[in-house]
Design a protein around this motif. Sequence first.
Motif, PDB file in Angstrom:
ATOM      1  N   ARG A  86       0.881  -1.174   0.000  1.00  0.00           N
ATOM      2  CA  ARG A  86       0.000   0.000   0.000  1.00  0.00           C
ATOM      3  C   ARG A  86       0.914   1.217   0.000  1.00  0.00           C
ATOM      4  NH1 ARG A  86      -3.760   2.661   4.382  1.00  0.00           N
ATOM      5  NH2 ARG A  86      -5.282   3.682   3.024  1.00  0.00           N
ATOM      6  N   GLU A 150      -7.359   7.258   8.785  1.00  0.00           N
ATOM      7  CA  GLU A 150      -7.313   6.353   7.628  1.00  0.00           C
ATOM      8  C   GLU A 150      -5.992   6.431   6.862  1.00  0.00           C
ATOM      9  OE1 GLU A 150     -10.095   9.734   6.059  1.00  0.00           O
ATOM     10  OE2 GLU A 150      -9.472   8.923   8.005  1.00  0.00           O
ATOM     11  N   HIS A 151      -5.193   7.445   7.159  1.00  0.00           N
ATOM     12  CA  HIS A 151      -3.905   7.597   6.477  1.00  0.00           C
ATOM     13  C   HIS A 151      -2.697   7.506   7.412  1.00  0.00           C
ATOM     14  CE1 HIS A 151      -5.892   8.642   2.765  1.00  0.00           C
ATOM     15  NE2 HIS A 151      -6.540   9.634   3.339  1.00  0.00           N
ATOM     16  N   ARG A 152      -2.854   7.883   8.658  1.00  0.00           N
ATOM     17  CA  ARG A 152      -1.702   7.995   9.551  1.00  0.00           C
ATOM     18  C   ARG A 152      -1.097   6.631   9.875  1.00  0.00           C
ATOM     19  NH1 ARG A 152       0.327  12.147  12.633  1.00  0.00           N
ATOM     20  NH2 ARG A 152       1.489  11.587  14.516  1.00  0.00           N
ATOM     21  N   GLU A 153       0.173   6.481   9.561  1.00  0.00           N
ATOM     22  CA  GLU A 153       0.946   5.265   9.830  1.00  0.00           C
ATOM     23  C   GLU A 153       0.256   4.000   9.316  1.00  0.00           C
ATOM     24  OE1 GLU A 153       3.954   6.431  13.342  1.00  0.00           O
ATOM     25  OE2 GLU A 153       2.046   5.674  14.078  1.00  0.00           O
ATOM     26  N   THR A 154      -0.270   4.086   8.078  1.00  0.00           N
ATOM     27  CA  THR A 154      -0.964   2.938   7.488  1.00  0.00           C
ATOM     28  C   THR A 154      -0.330   2.437   6.193  1.00  0.00           C
ATOM     29  OG1 THR A 154      -2.487   4.361   6.255  1.00  0.00           O
ATOM     30  CG2 THR A 154      -3.195   3.680   8.455  1.00  0.00           C
ATOM     31  N   TYR A 155       0.695   3.133   5.695  1.00  0.00           N
ATOM     32  CA  TYR A 155       1.260   2.786   4.389  1.00  0.00           C
ATOM     33  C   TYR A 155       2.591   2.039   4.510  1.00  0.00           C
ATOM     34  CZ  TYR A 155      -2.271   5.844   2.381  1.00  0.00           C
ATOM     35  OH  TYR A 155      -3.462   6.408   2.012  1.00  0.00           O
ATOM     36  N   LYS A 178       3.830   3.364   8.101  1.00  0.00           N
ATOM     37  CA  LYS A 178       3.688   2.514   9.282  1.00  0.00           C
ATOM     38  C   LYS A 178       5.065   2.061   9.774  1.00  0.00           C
ATOM     39  CE  LYS A 178       2.933  -1.933   6.885  1.00  0.00           C
ATOM     40  NZ  LYS A 178       1.915  -2.959   6.574  1.00  0.00           N
TER      41      LYS A 178
END
Length: 252
Positions: A86, A150-155, A178
């Motif tokens: 992602r 939905e975006h913070r530390e998720t990629y 992330k």
Amino acid sequence: MTETFLDQMKRELDQLGIRLSEHQMDQFFTYYEMLVEKNKVMNLTAITEEHEVVTKHFSDSLSLFAVIQEMEKTGKQGVGWFENSRIIDVGTGAGFPGIPLKIVFPGIRVTLLDSLNKRIKFLEEVCDALNLENVTFVHGRAEDAGRLAEHRETYDLCVSRAVANLASLSEYCMPFVKVGGYFVPYKSGEIDEELVQAQRAIGLLGGEQKMVKKFLLPGTDAARSLVVIEKIKAISKKYPRKAGMPTREPLK
């Protein structure tokens, strides 16, 4: 599609170890045509000549492949990890490097973020024309989007070709990555001093510099660097600071 486009794409991507299908080549040419046409009515890029778009936009965007291969060879990541990643492209502008990466690696899930809504609308048109799936479009500032759950530390990976000081760019981008993921900025010119100056900022933002891949764009003397920064710990809630601060007052 012109013969010159086809020949140059094959030649330059062969140097990167990338082989395209006929369908992928068609997608790149359609992208090129849409870019040049839309650029007549809005400012997307100063680079519009066919041979320059191939080298300075397409090949440059896909230079990340060399870093991916090196990470797999050294065991930092398992073989094939990138194809299922992602990814977010921060300050994507006309879609670089996000869309070229999506064309070559259709399995990746890509988020394209830009502060200008008309650029986002153009990217939606491109992805629709190219039948690219699993692409998310975000209109907004990185400082704001980086605070959203939905975006913070998720990629798994954040990439950016945005023109900004590395310390500032790290504050815009590291909040999206992330722990265990990577931030890879595309930098041009001489960057050694900039790297030294950005080290404290990178550390404050939970990162650690792992690799710098330096190269010249094919057939040119244009120096480029890909800086590989791993997210080794969660970022403090105070970052990113409010809009404009990372640029006006870079972390030191």
